[in-house]
Scaffold this motif. Structure first.
Motif, mmCIF file in Angstrom:
data_model
loop_
_atom_site.group_PDB
_atom_site.id
_atom_site.type_symbol
_atom_site.label_atom_id
_atom_site.label_comp_id
_atom_site.label_asym_id
_atom_site.label_seq_id
_atom_site.Cartn_x
_atom_site.Cartn_y
_atom_site.Cartn_z
ATOM 1 N N GLU A 31 -12.554 3.990 1.726
ATOM 2 C CA GLU A 31 -13.134 3.937 0.382
ATOM 3 C C GLU A 31 -12.778 2.587 -0.233
ATOM 4 N N PRO A 32 -13.768 1.828 -0.676
ATOM 5 C CA PRO A 32 -13.479 0.540 -1.315
ATOM 6 C C PRO A 32 -13.037 0.749 -2.753
ATOM 7 N N SER A 33 -12.515 -0.297 -3.353
ATOM 8 C CA SER A 33 -12.114 -0.219 -4.754
ATOM 9 C C SER A 33 -12.283 -1.584 -5.391
ATOM 10 N N GLY A 34 -12.474 -1.590 -6.704
ATOM 11 C CA GLY A 34 -12.709 -2.832 -7.418
ATOM 12 C C GLY A 34 -11.474 -3.709 -7.483
ATOM 13 N N VAL A 35 -11.673 -4.974 -7.827
ATOM 14 C CA VAL A 35 -10.566 -5.931 -7.819
ATOM 15 C C VAL A 35 -9.483 -5.548 -8.823
ATOM 16 N N ASP A 36 -9.808 -4.742 -9.822
ATOM 17 C CA ASP A 36 -8.798 -4.323 -10.793
ATOM 18 C C ASP A 36 -7.707 -3.490 -10.141
ATOM 19 N N HIS A 37 -7.981 -2.915 -8.977
ATOM 20 C CA HIS A 37 -7.009 -2.046 -8.317
ATOM 21 C C HIS A 37 -6.023 -2.815 -7.450
ATOM 22 N N SER A 38 -6.060 -4.135 -7.511
ATOM 23 C CA SER A 38 -5.115 -4.925 -6.730
ATOM 24 C C SER A 38 -3.802 -5.123 -7.473
ATOM 25 N N SER A 39 -3.753 -4.758 -8.757
ATOM 26 C CA SER A 39 -2.547 -4.986 -9.557
ATOM 27 C C SER A 39 -1.598 -3.794 -9.466
ATOM 28 N N PRO A 40 -0.295 -4.055 -9.627
ATOM 29 C CA PRO A 40 0.668 -2.947 -9.630
ATOM 30 C C PRO A 40 0.349 -1.975 -10.760
ATOM 31 N N GLY A 41 0.468 -0.701 -10.472
ATOM 32 C CA GLY A 41 0.193 0.310 -11.477
ATOM 33 C C GLY A 41 -1.240 0.761 -11.529
ATOM 34 N N SER A 42 -2.125 0.126 -10.742
ATOM 35 C CA SER A 42 -3.524 0.534 -10.726
ATOM 36 C C SER A 42 -3.661 1.889 -10.028
ATOM 37 N N SER A 43 -4.794 2.526 -10.265
ATOM 38 C CA SER A 43 -5.022 3.866 -9.717
ATOM 39 C C SER A 43 -4.941 3.878 -8.199
ATOM 40 N N VAL B 73 -0.653 10.354 -3.046
ATOM 41 C CA VAL B 73 -1.393 11.109 -2.035
ATOM 42 C C VAL B 73 -0.461 11.807 -1.053
ATOM 43 N N GLY B 74 0.725 11.234 -0.822
ATOM 44 C CA GLY B 74 1.674 11.868 0.090
ATOM 45 C C GLY B 74 2.150 13.218 -0.394
ATOM 46 N N ILE B 75 2.172 13.405 -1.713
ATOM 47 C CA ILE B 75 2.569 14.702 -2.271
ATOM 48 C C ILE B 75 1.589 15.789 -1.840
ATOM 49 N N PHE B 76 0.339 15.388 -1.613
ATOM 50 C CA PHE B 76 -0.700 16.344 -1.182
ATOM 51 C C PHE B 76 -0.863 16.359 0.342
ATOM 52 N N GLY B 77 0.025 15.673 1.053
ATOM 53 C CA GLY B 77 -0.014 15.681 2.510
ATOM 54 C C GLY B 77 -1.065 14.777 3.109
ATOM 55 N N GLY B 78 -1.525 13.775 2.365
ATOM 56 C CA GLY B 78 -2.558 12.874 2.875
ATOM 57 C C GLY B 78 -2.105 11.430 2.928
ATOM 58 N N GLU B 79 -3.036 10.552 3.267
ATOM 59 C CA GLU B 79 -2.801 9.115 3.308
ATOM 60 C C GLU B 79 -3.872 8.405 2.500
ATOM 61 N N ARG B 80 -3.501 7.261 1.958
ATOM 62 C CA ARG B 80 -4.479 6.469 1.218
ATOM 63 C C ARG B 80 -5.543 5.939 2.168
ATOM 64 N N PRO B 81 -6.805 5.945 1.767
ATOM 65 C CA PRO B 81 -7.859 5.402 2.637
ATOM 66 C C PRO B 81 -7.669 3.906 2.852
ATOM 67 N N ILE B 82 -8.209 3.411 3.950
ATOM 68 C CA ILE B 82 -8.328 1.973 4.103
ATOM 69 C C ILE B 82 -9.616 1.537 3.420
ATOM 70 N N GLY B 83 -9.693 0.292 3.091
ATOM 71 C CA GLY B 83 -10.907 -0.176 2.422
ATOM 72 C C GLY B 83 -10.632 -1.442 1.640
ATOM 73 N N PRO B 84 -11.645 -2.265 1.480
ATOM 74 C CA PRO B 84 -11.470 -3.547 0.813
ATOM 75 C C PRO B 84 -11.542 -3.446 -0.700
ATOM 76 N N MET B 85 -10.954 -4.423 -1.341
ATOM 77 C CA MET B 85 -11.223 -4.642 -2.756
ATOM 78 C C MET B 85 -12.555 -5.384 -2.835
ATOM 79 N N TYR B 86 -13.453 -4.905 -3.644
ATOM 80 C CA TYR B 86 -14.736 -5.595 -3.716
ATOM 81 C C TYR B 86 -14.842 -6.413 -4.997
ATOM 82 N N ALA B 87 -15.574 -7.518 -4.891
ATOM 83 C CA ALA B 87 -15.663 -8.484 -5.974
ATOM 84 C C ALA B 87 -16.834 -8.187 -6.900
ATOM 85 N N PHE B 88 -16.899 -8.990 -7.929
ATOM 86 C CA PHE B 88 -17.857 -8.829 -9.016
ATOM 87 C C PHE B 88 -19.297 -9.089 -8.569
#
Length: 581
Positions: free
Chosen positions: A283-295, A303-318
């Motif tokens: 799943e991709p995510s916007g460039v705003d998600h590259s900062s600490p504290g982003s969603s 996600v580990g609390i739910f027994g999963g892993e974060r998806p791989i995927g690029p930060m996409y630009a404007f």
């Protein structure tokens, strides 16, 4: 399911991600369909920036399908998000709509005149239609349906049971210093949740509610007013008894969360919960998600609390629009995929997203630049046909014109977009006139019907009618400009005679191009076939002067559509009359 280490056909960015996603899917969920995901919030018009959220995983999923793997592209419609603000540019809305702020999007009435049952369905419908035209295959998931039917009940109870662990993760970021500069965002999730930055105090809507009763990652919608302006005041893990109070009207209620379906997890918990629940690999995510504290960053831990892993995927630009600033679906008034598809074929729009890596920004043209983009596309199409296209360009072209399911419908005879736009402009959409002119472009192979140049002709006509200012439209003179004709010196009159004398023998697009460029050459004593290298620089000046004279005599301006097209549109008899014969 076999692992394909590398695509044998292409080595573009899509193929590289496909390699990685297939390998990761085999590691996490061997033998199961590959899951990629997008999220769209129908809080207002879903714009062309949001489309990158869909096109990036779509292109990767389609490449994986081409290799014979089973793929699910999930689009989560975040229609259970709260209604935050009334978007600008949406007809049938005014200040009275503020009374709905805080309700789920599916509980807000649709804009006036809409055939759809609620706000979310109204804006979702336009996007669904556009995705169908673009050939995007997906499984849509309504978060309203998921939450209100109790699908996530176990996940909600699990999150509440582990609220201390979730709060501890969030606390790591609440104490960090906020970044100095906010990144541009096009991630189509709830605006306020996205805007909450690390260290900013983390809005309740983003992190959850904290108070004397502790932290809770769940927000009920009030049974009285229907809004999420509520605070959980008590919760019992054993009985799942939950009490909340509404800060809007003071209403309070005690419910059993194990049976309650009128609320949702806060965003920074909801998103990673869904990653785990759906088994999302990419799943991709916007460039705003590259900062600490982003969603996206915080979700990678939650996600580990739910027994999963974060998806791989690029930060996409404007993704920008020619002449427009940052897009925001909550503000409205920005072009949507439907707007783009009115003026361009789906192949061109797909190509714009396929040819640039996700981390590269680009613009989509609604102005004159669209003609240059179409010229570039047609040149690429010709190179693909003759086998001279570079591998990366060939890959982007392939992803634009077809999906794993087959070829997208296309214009049978794709004449140049700028030519079709000129014809639509000059004829004001008259079909008989358009067919006559377009047939004369290539007399040896005339059109038999306008269907041969559709839908490109229709797109070009829509562009002329909706994006070209009235003062730039072409209106051919009804009568000759006798004053101008009388004032011409002998060389100017000679140039007009040379043009008139050559019309009959050069009455085709190529022939008229040769004629109008050739007249100044012949007047200067050169052959009409002389190349630029054989001519002095002043010939170009003479050509520009000649062209300006023709435009003045034909349309009363210095410029206009390409002269060969304009001459064909006006017709021989009328051209001769306007040029003084």
């Amino acid at each position: 399911m076999p692992i394909v280490a590398q695509s044998t056909e292409t080595t573009d960015w899509v193929s590289r991600f496909a390699d990685e996603v297939i390998e990761e899917s085999e590691r996490r969920a061997p033998g199961k369909p590959v899951v990629v995901a997008s999220g769209l919030s129908p809080s207002g018009p879903i714009h062309l920036g949001n489309l990158r959220e869909v096109m990036t995983p779509h292109l990767v999923a389609d490449e994986i399908r081409r290799r014979g793997h089973e793929v699910r592209h999930l689009i989560s419609w975040d229609d259970y998000d709260r209604y935050r603000k009334v978007p600008n540019g949406v007809e049938g809305t005014d200040a009275s709509w503020a009374e709905h702020i805080g309700k789920p999007l599916t509980s807000v009435p649709a804009p006036a005149g809409s055939p759809y049952p609620n706000w979310a369905e109204h804006f979702k419908a336009a996007m669904v239609a556009s995705l169908a035209e673009l050939g995007v295959e997906f499984d849509g998931i309504s978060q309203t349906a998921q939450y209100t039917s109790g699908v996530y009940r176990e996940q909600i109870l699990h999150a509440m049971k582990h609220r201390g662990d979730i709060d501890a993760i969030l606390e790591q970021y609440r104490t960090k210093k906020a970044p100095a500069k906010k990144q541009q965002s096009q991630k189509p999730v709830d605006d306020a949740e996205l805007e909450a930055e690390a260290g900013s105090g983390a809005a309740e809507e983003d992190d959850g509610s904290s108070g004397s009763a502790g932290y809770f990652p769940y927000k009920p919608f009030c049974a009285h007013c229907g809004k999420d302006l509520t605070t959980v005041t008590a919760y019992d893990d054993d009985t799942t008894e939950l009490t909340y109070v509404c800060t809007e009207d003071g209403f309070t209620e005690t419910v059993l969360l194990s049976e309650f379906n009128r609320g949702k997890l806060v965003w920074k918990v909801d998103w990673p919960m869904r990653w785990a629940y759906e088994g999302v690999i990419f799943e991709p995510s916007g460039v705003d998600h590259s900062s600490p504290g982003s969603s996206f960053q915080v979700g990678g831990q939650i996600v580990g609390i739910f027994g999963g892993e974060r998806p791989i995927g690029p930060m996409y630009a404007f993704v920008g629009i020619s002449g427009m600033a940052k897009m925001s679906s909550s503000k409205g008034g920005v072009p949507t995929p439907g707007d783009a598809l009115q003026i361009m074929e789906p192949q061109l729009l797909r190509w714009l997203y396929a040819r640039r890596r996700p981390n590269q920004s680009f613009k989509i043209a609604f102005d004159q630049e669209i003609q240059r983009l179409y010229d570039e596309w047609d040149k690429l199409d010709a190179k693909v046909t003759d086998g001279s296209a570079l591998p990366a360009d060939l890959a982007a072209h392939s992803r634009a014109v077809r999906t794993a399911a087959g070829e997208l419908p296309r214009t049978p005879r794709p004449m140049p977009y700028r030519t079709l736009a000129s014809v639509a402009d000059i004829t004001a959409g008259d079909e008989d006139q358009s067919l006559r002119i377009l047939s004369e472009l290539d007399p040896a192979n005339p059109l038999s019907t306008l269907d041969e140049v559709r839908p490109r002709l229709d797109k070009a006509e829509a562009w002329i009618n909706t994006h070209v200012p009235a003062d730039q439209r072409t209106i051919v003179r009804d009568e000759p400009d006798t004053e101008l004709l009388k004032s011409l010196d002998e060389p100017s009159q000679q140039s007009l005679r040379l043009l008139r004398d050559g019309l009959a023998d050069h009455w085709s697009l190529d022939g008229l191009s040769h004629l109008v460029y050739g007249v100044p050459k012949v007047q200067a004593g050169f052959s009409a076939d002389a190349t630029a290298k054989e001519l002095p620089p002043e010939i170009k000046t003479a050509q520009r002067t000649f062209f300006a004279l023709l435009y003045h005599l034909l349309v009363g301006r210095d410029t206009g559509p390409r002269l060969p097209t304009l001459l064909l549109a006006v017709g021989q008899d009328r051209v001769r009359r306007l040029l003084g014969e």
